[in-house]
Design an enzyme around this catalytic site. Structure first.
Site, short mmCIF file in Angstrom:
data_model
loop_
_atom_site.label_atom_id
_atom_site.label_comp_id
_atom_site.label_asym_id
_atom_site.label_seq_id
_atom_site.Cartn_x
_atom_site.Cartn_y
_atom_site.Cartn_z
CB ALA A 121 2.43 -8.35 20.03
CG HIS A 155 -1.68 -23.83 49.58
ND1 HIS A 155 -0.40 -23.32 49.60
CD2 HIS A 155 -1.61 -25.09 50.10
CE1 HIS A 155 0.41 -24.24 50.12
NE2 HIS A 155 -0.30 -25.31 50.42
N GLY A 215 18.96 -5.33 25.02
CA GLY A 215 17.53 -5.15 25.24
C GLY A 215 16.83 -6.49 25.24
CB VAL A 218 17.98 -10.46 27.24
CG1 VAL A 218 17.67 -11.45 28.35
CG2 VAL A 218 18.92 -9.37 27.74
CD GLU A 219 12.13 -12.48 24.60
OE1 GLU A 219 11.25 -12.19 25.42
OE2 GLU A 219 11.89 -12.63 23.39
N GLY A 272 0.83 -1.22 0.00
CA GLY A 272 0.00 0.00 0.00
C GLY A 272 0.85 1.25 0.00
C1 LIG Z 1 12.46 -11.20 17.80
C2 LIG Z 1 11.25 -10.45 18.33
C3 LIG Z 1 10.55 -10.97 19.40
C4 LIG Z 1 9.44 -10.29 19.89
N1 LIG Z 1 8.77 -10.82 20.96
C5 LIG Z 1 7.72 -10.16 21.48
C6 LIG Z 1 6.99 -10.70 22.57
O1 LIG Z 1 7.28 -11.77 23.08
N2 LIG Z 1 5.94 -10.00 23.04
C7 LIG Z 1 5.57 -8.81 22.52
O2 LIG Z 1 4.60 -8.21 23.00
N3 LIG Z 1 6.24 -8.27 21.48
C8 LIG Z 1 7.30 -8.92 20.95
N4 LIG Z 1 7.96 -8.39 19.88
C9 LIG Z 1 7.50 -7.12 19.33
C10 LIG Z 1 6.27 -7.35 18.42
O3 LIG Z 1 6.60 -8.26 17.40
C11 LIG Z 1 5.81 -6.04 17.83
O4 LIG Z 1 5.61 -5.10 18.87
C12 LIG Z 1 4.52 -6.20 17.06
O5 LIG Z 1 4.67 -7.10 16.00
C13 LIG Z 1 4.06 -4.84 16.51
O6 LIG Z 1 2.89 -4.98 15.80
P1 LIG Z 1 2.52 -3.96 14.62
O7 LIG Z 1 1.16 -4.39 14.15
O8 LIG Z 1 2.70 -2.58 15.06
O9 LIG Z 1 3.60 -4.22 13.48
P2 LIG Z 1 4.11 -5.52 12.71
O10 LIG Z 1 3.83 -6.75 13.47
O11 LIG Z 1 5.52 -5.25 12.34
O12 LIG Z 1 3.21 -5.54 11.41
C14 LIG Z 1 3.32 -4.58 10.41
C15 LIG Z 1 2.79 -5.18 9.12
O13 LIG Z 1 2.64 -4.15 8.15
C16 LIG Z 1 3.00 -4.67 6.88
N5 LIG Z 1 3.33 -3.53 6.03
C17 LIG Z 1 4.32 -2.61 6.20
N6 LIG Z 1 4.29 -1.71 5.20
C18 LIG Z 1 3.28 -2.06 4.38
C19 LIG Z 1 2.75 -1.53 3.17
N7 LIG Z 1 3.28 -0.44 2.60
N8 LIG Z 1 1.70 -2.15 2.60
C20 LIG Z 1 1.15 -3.26 3.15
N9 LIG Z 1 1.62 -3.81 4.30
C21 LIG Z 1 2.65 -3.21 4.90
C22 LIG Z 1 4.18 -5.59 7.19
O14 LIG Z 1 4.39 -6.54 6.17
C23 LIG Z 1 3.74 -6.22 8.51
O15 LIG Z 1 3.03 -7.42 8.29
C24 LIG Z 1 9.04 -9.07 19.32
C25 LIG Z 1 9.74 -8.55 18.21
C26 LIG Z 1 10.82 -9.24 17.72
C27 LIG Z 1 11.55 -8.70 16.52
N1 LIG Z 2 9.14 -10.35 25.19
C1 LIG Z 2 8.82 -9.21 24.61
O1 LIG Z 2 7.85 -8.57 24.93
C2 LIG Z 2 9.68 -8.69 23.50
C3 LIG Z 2 10.62 -9.49 22.89
C4 LIG Z 2 11.41 -8.93 21.90
C5 LIG Z 2 11.22 -7.61 21.53
N2 LIG Z 2 10.27 -6.88 22.14
C6 LIG Z 2 10.12 -5.45 21.85
O2 LIG Z 2 10.76 -5.09 20.67
C7 LIG Z 2 11.35 -3.80 20.83
C8 LIG Z 2 12.75 -3.84 20.34
O3 LIG Z 2 13.55 -4.67 21.18
P1 LIG Z 2 15.09 -4.38 21.29
O4 LIG Z 2 15.69 -5.44 22.14
O5 LIG Z 2 15.66 -4.13 19.93
O6 LIG Z 2 15.11 -2.95 21.94
P2 LIG Z 2 15.32 -2.42 23.39
O7 LIG Z 2 14.97 -1.01 23.33
O8 LIG Z 2 14.73 -3.30 24.43
O9 LIG Z 2 16.89 -2.56 23.59
C9 LIG Z 2 17.86 -2.03 22.75
C10 LIG Z 2 19.21 -2.30 23.39
O10 LIG Z 2 20.24 -2.05 22.49
C11 LIG Z 2 21.23 -1.29 23.12
N3 LIG Z 2 21.89 -0.46 22.13
C12 LIG Z 2 21.41 0.67 21.57
N4 LIG Z 2 22.33 1.16 20.72
C13 LIG Z 2 23.39 0.32 20.74
C14 LIG Z 2 24.64 0.27 20.09
N5 LIG Z 2 25.00 1.22 19.23
N6 LIG Z 2 25.47 -0.75 20.36
C15 LIG Z 2 25.12 -1.72 21.24
N7 LIG Z 2 23.94 -1.73 21.88
C16 LIG Z 2 23.11 -0.72 21.64
C17 LIG Z 2 20.51 -0.48 24.17
O11 LIG Z 2 21.38 -0.12 25.20
C18 LIG Z 2 19.44 -1.46 24.63
O12 LIG Z 2 19.92 -2.28 25.65
C19 LIG Z 2 11.29 -3.41 22.29
O13 LIG Z 2 10.37 -2.35 22.46
C20 LIG Z 2 10.83 -4.67 22.95
O14 LIG Z 2 9.95 -4.40 24.03
C21 LIG Z 2 9.51 -7.38 23.12
#
Ligand SMILES: Cc1cc2nc3c(=O)[nH]c(=O)nc-3n(C[C@H](O)[C@H](O)[C@H](O)COP(=O)(O)OP(=O)(O)OC[C@H]3O[C@@H](n4cnc5c(N)ncnc54)[C@H](O)[C@@H]3O)c2cc1C
Ligand SMILES: NC(=O)c1ccc[n+]([C@@H]2O[C@H](COP(=O)([O-])OP(=O)(O)OC[C@H]3O[C@@H](n4cnc5c(N)ncnc54)[C@H](O)[C@@H]3O)[C@@H](O)[C@H]2O)c1
Length: 451
Positions: free
Chosen positions: A309, A433, A173, A177-178, A95
């Site tokens: 999410a 409990h 972050g 860590v995960e 889009g």
């Molecule tokens: C490794 C990892 C682990 C994570 N674990 C967790 C977790 O355990 N718990 C948690 O709460 N969060 C977690 N997150 C973060 C979570 O994935 C995001 O916060 C969440 O997906 C955000 O949702 P969103 O709908 O904003 O965007 P997204 O999930 O990124 O969705 C955006 C969508 O928009 C589509 N899109 C973009 N541009 C266009 C376009 N021009 N036209 C059509 N479609 C388009 C993309 O293809 C995508 O499908 C994790 C993230 C990562 C990377």
């Molecule tokens: N379990 C979950 O809910 C889950 C899991 C994965 C990701 N997420 C979300 O996705 C988002 C992104 O996660 P993230 O881990 O990328 O971000 P984050 O903001 O948690 O952490 C980023 C980390 O990168 C470090 N950093 C920044 N610049 C750097 C540099 N130049 N060199 C080395 N380290 C640097 C920061 O100090 C920080 O510790 C977060 O908002 C997180 O909450 C959530």
């Protein structure tokens, strides 16, 4: 003419589209890749599928990849069904915002050609991507970004994963860590290259201390204040060269993961040419998730801040309520979050340091899982529950859990914090409990003893 156009089919877009359609609004959702977005396809769900296998001990590494693939497939088709049943029209294609104002116009490049879609409201939910790091060699083969790291068979799929013996992760972050914990528990040598001496900057200080102890116990190496300067290939290995205050540090590893933050996606869909206000931190929105252009909303990761999410979904609720002439406003202090490491971490509310920064006088107490019957029965007693309440009126302000099933335990705490409940009332709510929830209750009673 649609009532609502949703751009992006991740958790934010899906929830907004479903809610809109269920409330009788004519809704279309545009997705360029796969429904479910980052969360389902390469984020929350795949990492937690691995988490359940590796940390939960359900099954073997051999089965892990297939298990992950099956879950993603199943949930992906589940979303398609949900959209159909809710009455959302899904358009697969990329889009681009063409114009905004009285009518919002989005052009979609589909496999069948270009389609122009018009709507009264537009919800932008395009997500985030890993921050591109700028050091020399950051794009060499063997270097992977955190947002796609779970999709690489050579890291996770048996027997491919046997080739990779060592992994370094830049960042400290949630993603770093995960991934570090999962890979370590799969037997890899893991090094975390940290920007500072911190991990999980938003976590409570005692939780961070405990996490660092656990990472060390797992024999994950940590390098503090590491500034990467360049990466090069040495045979099959990546050599990362950087500096710390103690001098130069070179790390050799089979794979390097760049996990130093996610940044909102602000390009590739016409935002730059629109009247919608944004900065590099994300699209600017008000408390209803509406942008400066009436009728145009932005939700989820594209708005910056906490990228979760579940938060993206509640952003969707906020936007749809506003479109329907109602109100649902999110209080950032009430957004719970979890980290799926070992032990698990879960948070509701604010930390002691945040309370201090806001001049709120607080009382604090802890209870340890070592004293909990169910934790003993599960043979999983590592960790604690820390509770923070207002000194003035006993309101529960923060709950920080590191320990068994922390992510499942946080729901009750999130409810109590969001509803402004008094710690005494939560403590006097009868907890069954033997359960892990008793550790939360014990911490709350301890708050009374200590004050
Ligand atoms: C490794 C990892 C682990 C994570 N674990 C967790 C977790 O355990 N718990 C948690 O709460 N969060 C977690 N997150 C973060 C979570 O994935 C995001 O916060 C969440 O997906 C955000 O949702 P969103 O709908 O904003 O965007 P997204 O999930 O990124 O969705 C955006 C969508 O928009 C589509 N899109 C973009 N541009 C266009 C376009 N021009 N036209 C059509 N479609 C388009 C993309 O293809 C995508 O499908 C994790 C993230 C990562 C990377
Ligand atoms: N379990 C979950 O809910 C889950 C899991 C994965 C990701 N997420 C979300 O996705 C988002 C992104 O996660 P993230 O881990 O990328 O971000 P984050 O903001 O948690 O952490 C980023 C980390 O990168 C470090 N950093 C920044 N610049 C750097 C540099 N130049 N060199 C080395 N380290 C640097 C920061 O100090 C920080 O510790 C977060 O908002 C997180 O909450 C959530």
């Amino acid at each position: 003419m649609y009532d609502v156009i949703v751009l992006g089919g991740g958790p934010g877009g899906n929830k907004a589209a479903e809610l809109a359609a269920r409330n009788g609004l004519k809704t279309v959702m545009i997705e360029k890749a796969r429904l479910g977005g980052t969360c389902l396809n390469r984020g929350c769900i795949p990492t937690k599928a691995y988490f359940a296998r590796i940390i939960g001990g359900h099954g073997t590494i051999e089965e892990m990849w297939n298990h992950k693939e099956q879950i993603v497939e199943k949930l992906n088709s589940g979303i398609s069904t949900l959209m159909k049943m809710s009455g959302v029209e899904v358009v697969l294609g990329t889009g681009k915002i063409i114009s905004t104002g009285e009518t919002q116009i989005v052009e979609v490049q589909t496999s069948e050609g270009i389609r122009q879609i018009e709507g009264r409201n537009l919800i932008i939910a395009t997500g985030a991507r890993s921050l591109a790091m700028e050091f020399e060699g950051a794009d060499l083969p063997g270097i992977i970004t955190g947002d796609y790291a779970v999709t690489y068979p050579e890291l996770w799929k048996y027997p491919d994963c046997e080739e990779v013996k060592s992994v370094a992760v830049i960042g400290a972050g949630v993603i770093a860590v995960e991934l570090a914990v999962l890979l370590r528990r799969m037997g890899k040598e893991v090094t975390i290259l940290k920007h500072s001496d911190q991990v999980l900057r938003r976590a409570d200080k005692d939780v961070k201390k405990k996490l660092i102890q656990s990472l060390k116990k797992m024999k994950i190496t940590m390098v503090d204040y590491f500034a990467p300067e360049k990466a090069l290939l040495e045979g099959e290995q990546v050599k990362v060269c950087g500096t710390t205050p103690k001098g130069a540090v070179d790390i050799n590893c089979d794979r390097l993961i760049l996990a130093s933050s996610m940044i909102p996606i602000l390009d590739g869909y016409g935002l730059e040419d629109s009247a919608i206000e944004y900065s590099k931190k994300g699209i600017k929105v008000d408390k209803h998730m509406e942008t400066n252009v009436p009728g145009v909303y932005a939700i989820g990761d594209v708005t910056g801040g906490m990228m979760l999410a579940h938060l993206a979904e509640y952003h969707g609720l906020s936007a749809i309520e506003h479109i329907l002439g109602r109100e649902y406003v999110i209080n950032p202090d009430h957004v719970p979050w979890c980290v799926f490491c070992d032990p698990e971490i879960a948070v509701a509310g604010i930390t002691e340091d945040e309370a201090e920064a806001r001049n709120i006088s607080v009382k604090v107490a802890r209870a340890y899982f070592l004293g909990n019957g169910m934790a003993q029965a599960l043979n999983n007693t590592d960790g604690f529950v820390k509770v923070i309440a207002s000194q003035e009126d006993d309101r529960l302000l923060g709950v920080h859990i590191i320990g068994p099933e922390a992510s499942s335990l946080i729901g009750e705490a999130a409810l109590a914090v969001a509803q402004g409940m008094k710690a005494k009332d939560v403590a006097r709510t009868i907890h069954p409990h033997p359960t892990l929830t008793e550790c939360f209750k014990d911490a709350l009673f301890r708050l009374e003893e200590d004050s």
